[in-house]
Motif scaffolding. Structure first.
Motif, short mmCIF file in Angstrom:
data_model
loop_
_atom_site.label_atom_id
_atom_site.label_comp_id
_atom_site.label_asym_id
_atom_site.label_seq_id
_atom_site.Cartn_x
_atom_site.Cartn_y
_atom_site.Cartn_z
N MET A 1 4.20 -3.10 5.14
CA MET A 1 5.98 -2.95 5.89
C MET A 1 6.59 -1.66 6.79
O MET A 1 4.93 -0.57 5.70
CB MET A 1 7.15 -3.44 5.26
N LYS A 2 7.62 -1.65 6.94
CA LYS A 2 7.84 0.33 7.53
C LYS A 2 8.99 0.66 6.90
O LYS A 2 9.62 -0.08 6.17
CB LYS A 2 7.83 0.01 9.13
N CYS A 3 8.79 2.20 6.11
CA CYS A 3 10.35 2.48 5.92
C CYS A 3 11.07 2.54 6.64
O CYS A 3 11.29 2.38 7.48
CB CYS A 3 10.00 4.18 5.26
N LYS A 4 12.19 2.00 5.70
CA LYS A 4 13.88 1.92 7.03
C LYS A 4 13.98 3.44 7.10
O LYS A 4 14.56 3.38 7.90
CB LYS A 4 14.75 1.57 6.42
N HIS A 5 13.48 4.78 6.44
CA HIS A 5 14.56 5.39 7.30
C HIS A 5 13.23 6.43 7.61
O HIS A 5 14.19 7.19 8.35
CB HIS A 5 14.55 6.46 5.50
N CYS A 6 12.10 6.14 7.32
CA CYS A 6 11.42 7.31 7.69
C CYS A 6 10.35 6.66 8.60
O CYS A 6 9.28 7.21 9.48
CB CYS A 6 10.83 8.21 6.74
N GLY A 7 9.93 5.42 8.21
CA GLY A 7 8.70 4.95 9.44
C GLY A 7 8.21 5.35 8.95
O GLY A 7 7.02 4.10 9.59
N SER A 8 7.82 5.37 7.92
CA SER A 8 6.23 5.03 6.93
C SER A 8 5.73 4.08 6.17
O SER A 8 6.63 3.36 6.30
CB SER A 8 5.73 6.68 6.77
N ASN A 9 4.71 3.80 6.79
CA ASN A 9 4.36 2.23 5.75
C ASN A 9 4.33 2.73 4.28
O ASN A 9 4.33 3.55 3.78
CB ASN A 9 2.58 2.20 5.47
N LEU A 10 4.89 1.34 3.75
CA LEU A 10 5.01 0.95 2.46
C LEU A 10 4.83 -0.47 1.77
O LEU A 10 4.05 -1.26 3.15
CB LEU A 10 6.45 0.88 2.39
N ASN A 11 4.16 -0.61 0.35
CA ASN A 11 3.77 -2.10 0.46
C ASN A 11 5.26 -2.56 -0.24
O ASN A 11 6.18 -2.06 -1.19
CB ASN A 11 3.20 -1.37 -0.91
N ILE A 12 5.31 -3.48 -0.25
CA ILE A 12 6.16 -4.62 -0.58
C ILE A 12 7.40 -3.89 -2.06
O ILE A 12 7.62 -4.11 -2.43
CB ILE A 12 6.21 -5.95 -0.61
N GLU A 13 6.40 -3.82 -2.97
CA GLU A 13 5.43 -3.58 -4.59
C GLU A 13 6.39 -2.27 -4.45
O GLU A 13 6.92 -1.98 -5.64
CB GLU A 13 4.98 -3.53 -5.38
N ASP A 14 6.27 -1.24 -4.31
CA ASP A 14 7.06 -0.10 -4.23
C ASP A 14 8.33 0.15 -3.91
O ASP A 14 9.15 -0.04 -3.20
CB ASP A 14 6.86 1.30 -2.36
N LYS A 15 8.73 1.51 -5.29
CA LYS A 15 10.40 0.47 -5.30
C LYS A 15 11.05 1.78 -4.44
O LYS A 15 12.34 1.73 -4.11
CB LYS A 15 10.75 0.76 -6.53
N PHE A 16 10.10 2.83 -3.52
CA PHE A 16 10.81 4.19 -3.77
C PHE A 16 9.74 4.32 -2.52
O PHE A 16 8.58 4.04 -1.96
CB PHE A 16 10.78 5.46 -4.10
N CYS A 17 10.40 4.95 -1.00
CA CYS A 17 9.15 5.45 -0.25
C CYS A 17 8.15 6.60 -0.38
O CYS A 17 9.07 7.29 -1.08
CB CYS A 17 9.67 5.80 1.15
N PRO A 18 6.97 6.28 -0.39
CA PRO A 18 5.66 7.28 -0.94
C PRO A 18 6.47 9.07 0.10
O PRO A 18 6.21 9.99 -0.32
CB PRO A 18 4.61 7.26 -1.71
N TYR A 19 6.76 8.67 0.38
CA TYR A 19 6.94 10.13 1.49
C TYR A 19 7.66 10.42 1.78
O TYR A 19 8.18 11.62 1.62
CB TYR A 19 6.48 9.60 3.04
N CYS A 20 9.64 10.43 2.36
CA CYS A 20 10.84 10.33 1.87
C CYS A 20 11.31 10.59 0.58
O CYS A 20 12.75 10.80 0.98
CB CYS A 20 11.55 10.10 3.30
N GLY A 21 10.72 9.20 -0.08
CA GLY A 21 11.43 8.47 -1.13
C GLY A 21 12.86 8.42 -1.11
O GLY A 21 13.82 8.27 -2.97
N GLU A 22 13.25 7.58 -0.16
CA GLU A 22 14.40 6.67 -0.09
C GLU A 22 14.22 5.72 -0.70
O GLU A 22 13.14 5.13 -1.30
CB GLU A 22 14.57 6.71 0.62
N PRO A 23 14.77 4.85 -1.52
CA PRO A 23 15.15 3.36 -2.19
C PRO A 23 14.72 2.19 -1.41
O PRO A 23 14.98 2.59 -0.22
CB PRO A 23 15.76 3.05 -3.37
N ASN A 24 13.42 1.84 -1.50
CA ASN A 24 13.50 0.51 -1.37
C ASN A 24 13.91 -0.87 -1.63
O ASN A 24 13.46 -1.31 -2.54
CB ASN A 24 11.27 0.25 -0.98
#
Lengths: 248, 159
Positions: free
Chosen positions: A1-24
Motif C-alpha cells: 500500500m501507499k503512504c497517504k502523506h508521501c506516497g511511498s510504499n508501506l506495509n499494512i503492519e507499519d504504524k508509521f511511514c518509514p520515510y516521512c514518519g507520519e502515522p499509518n
C-alpha cells in the motif's frame, strides 16, 4: 500500500511511514481487525476443544455402559448355564477320582450290599458321569431295588400299623413294586452297544440282586420262589394282580 | 467469522450437565447389578453339591417316630459320605439299631420264603441265609447297648 502523506510504499503492519514518519491509519484498523479475528479464533478453538472433549467424555461413558451391559449379559448366560458348568466341573472331579470310586463300588458289589451301592452312587453324584458309564446298569438296577425295598417296607409297616402311611394305598404300593420289579428285569437285558455294562462281575451282581428281590417278594407276599421267578415273564399289570391277590 | 460463543445462552444451564448426570447414575446402577449377578454366579458355582448327612440325634428321633425306612436311608447316606462310627462314636447306637432293622427285614423275607419253598435244596439255602441275618440281628442288638429296647417296636412291624 501507499503512504497517504508521501506516497511511498508501506506495509499494512507499519504504524508509521518509514520515510516521512507520519502515522499509518490503516495499521490501527488492521491491528483492530487482527485482534478481533484472533479473539474469535481463540473462542472458536475453545468451543471446538470443549465440544470434542465433551464428545470424548460422552463416548467413554457410552463405551463403559456398553461394556457393562455386555458383561451383565455374559454373566446372565453363565447363571442360566450354572448347572452345565457344575456338571462339567463335577465330571472333571469324578474323572480324577474314578479309580477310587470304582474300587469302592466293586467292594460294595462284592459284599452284595445292594442298598450301599445305590446310596454310594447317589451321594457321590457319580451316576451320570461319563467315566462311570460301565456301571450304568448296576446303578439302574440298584436304584430300582432301593425303590422296591422302600415300597415293600412301607407296605409291611402299613399292614402292622394301618394308620401309618395313610396317604399310600395298598394298591399304589403294589403297583409301584410291580414297576420296580419289571424295571430290575429290564436292566439285565444284554446291551449290544455297551456289552461291558452287562457282563462279568456286574452281571453276576445283578443276577444275585434279582434272586434276592424274588426271594423277598416270595417271603413278604407268601408265594413260592417259583411263582416269584415267573415274574420275569410277566407284565407290570400281571405282577400287580398276582401280588394283590396274595394279600387277600 | 461469528463465534458460536457469541450467541446468548439460556441462564443457569450448562449444556450436557443433565445427560452427564444420567450417565453417571446409569453406570452406578449397572455396576451394582453386575456385582450382584457375579455374587449369584459365584454362589451357584461354589455351592454345587448338596451333601446330605444326619446327626446321631436326628436319626434317633426318626427311629423314635417309627419312620424306619427314612432312618435307614439317613444311615446309608451318612456312610456313603464317610460319616462312620470311627469318625464319630455317637453314631454307634443309631447305626446298630438300623443294622438290626435291615437285618430283620431280610431275615423275615428269607425265613418266610424258606417256609414256602418246595425244593429242599433251595429251602436249605434260604434257611442258611435267614440264619445269617438272624445272627446279624443279634449282633446289632448287642451293639445298640442301652437303646436295644427300641428294637421291640421294630419287631412289631414284622410280626
Amino acid at each position: 500500500m501507499k503512504c497517504k502523506h508521501c506516497g511511498s510504499n508501506l506495509n499494512i503492519e507499519d504504524k508509521f511511514c518509514p520515510y516521512c514518519g507520519e502515522p499509518n491509519p490503516y495499521a490501527t484498523l488492521h491491528q483492530k481487525e487482527m485482534d478481533k479475528y484472533k479473539k474469535d479464533y481463540q473462542a472458536t478453538k475453545r468451543d471446538v476443544l470443549e465440544q470434542s472433549s465433551r464428545f470424548n467424555r460422552r463416548t467413554v461413558k457410552v463405551t463403559i455402559i456398553a461394556i457393562m451391559v455386555a458383561l451383565i449379559a455374559a454373566v446372565m448366560v453363565l447363571i442360566f448355564n450354572v448347572d452345565n458348568i457344575r456338571y462339567w466341573k463335577e465330571d472333571r472331579d469324578i474323572k480324577a477320582h474314578s479309580a477310587q470310586y470304582k474300587a469302592e463300588i466293586d467292594q460294595l458289589m462284592d459284599d452284595r450290599d445292594y442298598l450301599g451301592v445305590i446310596y454310594y452312587f447317589t451321594e457321590k453324584h457319580i451316576a451320570y458321569s461319563s467315566s462311570m458309564e460301565e456301571y450304568d446298569n448296576v446303578y439302574s438296577s440298584s436304584q430300582r431295588y432301593r425303590m422296591f425295598y422302600e415300597n415293600l417296607m412301607i407296605l409291611q409297616s402299613k399292614k402292622a400299623f394301618p394308620d401309618k402311611y395313610a396317604y399310600y394305598t395298598q394298591s399304589e404300593l403294589i403297583e409301584g413294586l410291580a414297576k420296580d420289579i419289571v424295571g430290575i428285569y429290564e436292566e439285565l437285558k444284554p446291551n449290544e452297544y455297551h456289552p461291558e455294562r452287562t457282563e462279568g462281575e456286574k452281571m453276576e451282581y445283578m443276577e444275585d440282586l434279582v434272586a434276592h428281590m424274588e426271594t423277598m417278594t416270595a417271603g413278604y407276599f407268601g408265594i413260592t420262589t417259583e411263582e416269584a421267578r415267573a415274574m420275569r415273564n410277566m407284565t407290570t399289570s400281571r405282577i400287580s394282580v398276582m401280588l394283590e391277590d396274595s394279600c387277600r | 467469522m461469528k463465534s458460536k460463543t457469541n450467541a446468548k445462552r439460556p441462564k443457569g444451564r450448562t449444556p450436557g450437565t443433565g445427560s452427564d448426570k444420567l450417565f453417571k447414575v446409569l453406570i452406578v446402577i449397572l455396576a451394582i447389578v453386575l456385582v450382584i449377578m457375579l455374587m449369584i454366579l459365584g454362589y451357584g458355582l461354589r455351592h454345587s453339591r448338596y451333601i446330605y448327612t444326619s446327626t446321631p440325634n436326628e436319626i434317633l428321633m426318626t427311629i423314635r417316630n417309627g419312620h424306619y425306612e427314612t432312618a435307614l436311608s439317613d444311615v446309608k447316606y451318612n456312610i456313603a459320605n464317610g460319616e462312620t462310627i470311627s469318625e464319630n462314636a455317637d453314631y454307634a447306637m443309631p447305626y446298630a439299631l438300623m443294622d438290626y432293622y435291615e437285618a430283620e427285614s431280610l431275615y423275615v423275607g428269607y425265613s418266610k420264603a424258606a417256609a414256602n419253598a418246595t425244593d429242599e435244596t433251595e429251602k436249605a439255602q434260604l434257611e442258611e441265609k435267614a440264619s445269617a441275618y438272624l445272627s446279624q440281628m443279634e449282633d446289632a442288638k448287642s451293639r445298640a447297648g442301652e437303646l436295644a429296647f427300641m428294637t421291640e417296636d421294630m419287631d412289631k412291624v414284622f410280626n
